[in-house]
Design a protein around this motif. Structure first.
Motif, PDB file in Angstrom:
ATOM      1  N   HIS A  16     -26.819 -24.830 -28.508  1.00  0.00           N
ATOM      2  CA  HIS A  16     -26.168 -25.430 -29.666  1.00  0.00           C
ATOM      3  C   HIS A  16     -24.638 -25.418 -29.567  1.00  0.00           C
ATOM      4  O   HIS A  16     -23.957 -25.898 -30.475  1.00  0.00           O
ATOM      5  N   PRO A 120     -22.768 -19.988 -35.503  1.00  0.00           N
ATOM      6  CA  PRO A 120     -23.908 -19.451 -36.262  1.00  0.00           C
ATOM      7  C   PRO A 120     -25.247 -19.793 -35.605  1.00  0.00           C
ATOM      8  O   PRO A 120     -26.191 -19.007 -35.661  1.00  0.00           O
ATOM      9  N   GLU A 121     -25.340 -20.998 -34.996  1.00  0.00           N
ATOM     10  CA  GLU A 121     -26.591 -21.394 -34.346  1.00  0.00           C
ATOM     11  C   GLU A 121     -26.952 -20.452 -33.206  1.00  0.00           C
ATOM     12  O   GLU A 121     -28.119 -20.142 -32.974  1.00  0.00           O
ATOM     13  N   ILE A 124     -28.581 -17.372 -34.510  1.00  0.00           N
ATOM     14  CA  ILE A 124     -29.991 -17.611 -34.813  1.00  0.00           C
ATOM     15  C   ILE A 124     -30.821 -17.571 -33.542  1.00  0.00           C
ATOM     16  O   ILE A 124     -31.917 -17.003 -33.506  1.00  0.00           O
ATOM     17  N   ASN A 125     -30.300 -18.152 -32.461  1.00  0.00           N
ATOM     18  CA  ASN A 125     -31.010 -18.129 -31.178  1.00  0.00           C
ATOM     19  C   ASN A 125     -31.202 -16.703 -30.674  1.00  0.00           C
ATOM     20  O   ASN A 125     -32.242 -16.365 -30.103  1.00  0.00           O
ATOM     21  N   ILE A 127     -31.408 -14.003 -32.564  1.00  0.00           N
ATOM     22  CA  ILE A 127     -32.441 -13.391 -33.406  1.00  0.00           C
ATOM     23  C   ILE A 127     -33.823 -13.801 -32.912  1.00  0.00           C
ATOM     24  O   ILE A 127     -34.741 -12.974 -32.808  1.00  0.00           O
ATOM     25  N   ARG A 128     -33.997 -15.082 -32.598  1.00  0.00           N
ATOM     26  CA  ARG A 128     -35.282 -15.559 -32.100  1.00  0.00           C
ATOM     27  C   ARG A 128     -35.634 -14.907 -30.775  1.00  0.00           C
ATOM     28  O   ARG A 128     -36.784 -14.516 -30.540  1.00  0.00           O
ATOM     29  N   THR A 131     -36.594 -11.308 -31.369  1.00  0.00           N
ATOM     30  CA  THR A 131     -37.911 -11.250 -32.001  1.00  0.00           C
ATOM     31  C   THR A 131     -39.024 -11.433 -30.986  1.00  0.00           C
ATOM     32  O   THR A 131     -40.032 -10.727 -31.007  1.00  0.00           O
TER      33      THR A 131
END
Length: 222
Positions: A16, A120-121, A124-125, A127-128, A131
């Protein structure tokens, strides 16, 4: 530099980022060349950089004081290695060494954190990604605790052969010794050898040119 930008652009973690951000990040990378079995990072060391694999492959593993290893996974081109220690300021959670001659882009901690602050994207990546690693670790722990050696070996053979399928049979991408397979599933070389002998006897697998080929679907239990 253009090669570095293209490599980073194809990494999920950085997908991103804008062209300007990719250019700024690539300008702060350093390409390193490693021989086979070279150590990229050692469990317990402080993490000041991360790597993106450009060519070759590596193994990520943990070991004890006696030198026994448990291979967590193997990674190839495009893999991101060592990012966790840059996020929590804790020592490396695992060691990494090359399985063959390899090259990698090294990204320093400050450059990585600067890009993270501005995207910010990318957060998120991450975090994924974390996880998914947690889910994989949970599945691995469950397997070690509940499955016998045969089940763990059968699952590992299926996993390693997933991307190497032809019309007649599935094959592992390269030669694996009994010790290497044992390191991946937390079993001894001798136990892996016994299970492999039974699978060959039952005509479930075959050895050709030193590589393991799966002739048919492995049974759930032995």
């Amino acid at each position: 530099m253009s090669t570095a930008i293209e490599l980073l652009r194809n990494v999920a973690l950085f997908q991103h980022l804008t062209d300007v951000q990719l250019e700024e990040l690539s300008a702060q990378t350093r390409e390193l060349t490693f021989r086979k079995h070279a150590i990229l990072m050692t469990e317990g060391d402080l993490g000041e950089s991360m790597y993106v694999i450009k060519s070759g492959s590596v193994k990520v593993y943990v070991s004890d004081d006696d030198g026994r290893e448990l291979v967590l996974y193997e990674q190839g081109v495009g893999a991101v290695i060592g990012d966790i220690a840059l996020l929590d300021d804790e020592p490396r959670s695992a060691s990494v060494s090359t399985l063959e001659a390899s090259t990698a882009l090294m990204i320093g901690k400050q450059a990585f954190l600067e890009v993270l602050r501005n995207s910010p994207e990318m957060a998120i990546n991450i975090i994924r990604s974390l996880t998914q690693r947690l889910r994989d670790a949970t599945d691995g722990s469950r397997s070690l605790a509940l499955d016998n050696v045969y089940r763990r070996l059968a699952d590992k053979l299926q996993e390693l052969s997933q991307d190497h399928e032809n019309e007649e049979y599935k094959s592992l991408p390269k030669k694996y010794s009994h010790q290497e397979l044992g390191n991946m599933i937390g079993a001894s070389r001798e136990m892996v050898g016994k299970v492999m002998a039974e699978l060959i006897k039952g005509e479930y697998v075959d050895l050709r040119d030193g590589r393991i080929h799966l002739l048919r679907k492995l049974p759930r239990n032995w």
